[in-house]
Write an enzyme that holds these catalytic residues in place. Sequence first.
Site, short mmCIF file in Angstrom:
data_model
loop_
_atom_site.label_atom_id
_atom_site.label_comp_id
_atom_site.label_asym_id
_atom_site.label_seq_id
_atom_site.Cartn_x
_atom_site.Cartn_y
_atom_site.Cartn_z
N LYS A 254 3.76 5.22 0.74
CA LYS A 254 2.52 6.01 0.66
C LYS A 254 2.71 7.39 1.29
O LYS A 254 2.29 8.41 0.73
CB LYS A 254 1.37 5.26 1.34
CG LYS A 254 0.92 4.01 0.59
CD LYS A 254 -0.12 3.25 1.40
CE LYS A 254 -0.57 1.99 0.68
NZ LYS A 254 -1.58 1.23 1.46
N SER B 225 -0.13 4.26 5.76
CA SER B 225 -0.32 3.01 6.48
C SER B 225 -0.60 1.88 5.51
O SER B 225 -1.12 2.12 4.41
CB SER B 225 -1.47 3.15 7.49
OG SER B 225 -1.56 1.98 8.30
N ASP B 226 -0.23 0.68 5.93
CA ASP B 226 -0.51 -0.49 5.08
C ASP B 226 -0.68 -1.71 5.97
O ASP B 226 -0.11 -1.78 7.06
CB ASP B 226 0.62 -0.73 4.08
CG ASP B 226 0.20 -1.71 3.00
OD1 ASP B 226 -0.57 -1.31 2.10
OD2 ASP B 226 0.61 -2.89 3.07
N GLN B 227 -1.47 -2.65 5.49
CA GLN B 227 -1.70 -3.89 6.24
C GLN B 227 -1.60 -5.08 5.30
O GLN B 227 -2.17 -5.08 4.21
CB GLN B 227 -3.07 -3.87 6.90
CG GLN B 227 -3.35 -5.10 7.77
CD GLN B 227 -4.72 -5.04 8.41
OE1 GLN B 227 -5.73 -5.27 7.75
NE2 GLN B 227 -4.78 -4.70 9.69
N ALA C 229 1.47 -1.51 9.40
CA ALA C 229 2.54 -0.52 9.53
C ALA C 229 1.98 0.88 9.37
O ALA C 229 1.03 1.10 8.62
CB ALA C 229 3.62 -0.77 8.47
#
Length: 200
Positions: free
Chosen positions: A57, A73-75, A110
């Site tokens: 991203k 960011s990613d979850q 992250a």
Amino acid sequence: MSVPAPRPLILGSTSAYRRELLQRLRLPFEVASPEVDETPQPGENPRDLALRLALAKARAVAARHPAAVVIGSDQVADLGGEPLGKPGTHARAVVQLRRMRGRTVIFQTAVAVVCVETGFEKVELAPVRVRFRDLTDAEIESYLRTETPYDCAGSAKSEGLGIALLDTIESDDPTALVGLPLIRTARLLRAAGLSLLGAA
């Protein structure tokens, strides 16, 4: 000698939750959609998926804005090594919460920071261990009808009524569960050359 202007900051996310969290750092920033395919790769574990997508991203937006410092960011909710993403629908949210009740889930969150012009690129992980209560079906339905958390990984909107789903939360970065670990984000932004608290 004039001081160079700070690089523009861009949040590579359309998440309202991440936007609200980043505002706490009191830095001016813009928002851009990363437009990244979030499909897990075959055999990819939740930790690696979160790290890969956060970096993807940030890279996608940074490629369009090479002078900017970009946050991605990613979850991913990690249930025994299986990734659980955003449910998207009520029916899928019910299935997720039934599977998670009485169990420990690790929310792998992250964050990546990228700047093309300076060659800066780093990504960090902030795992959050969450123990879900042994929820009844009626509690699950009540929660989902109230919060409609269909855009939240694992259907868990902890900043709202979702906190009533949980027994315990273990994390060294308090905002990670909501979607953007601000301690790590601030650390990466400082490393990328941004000043958060004025001149050192």
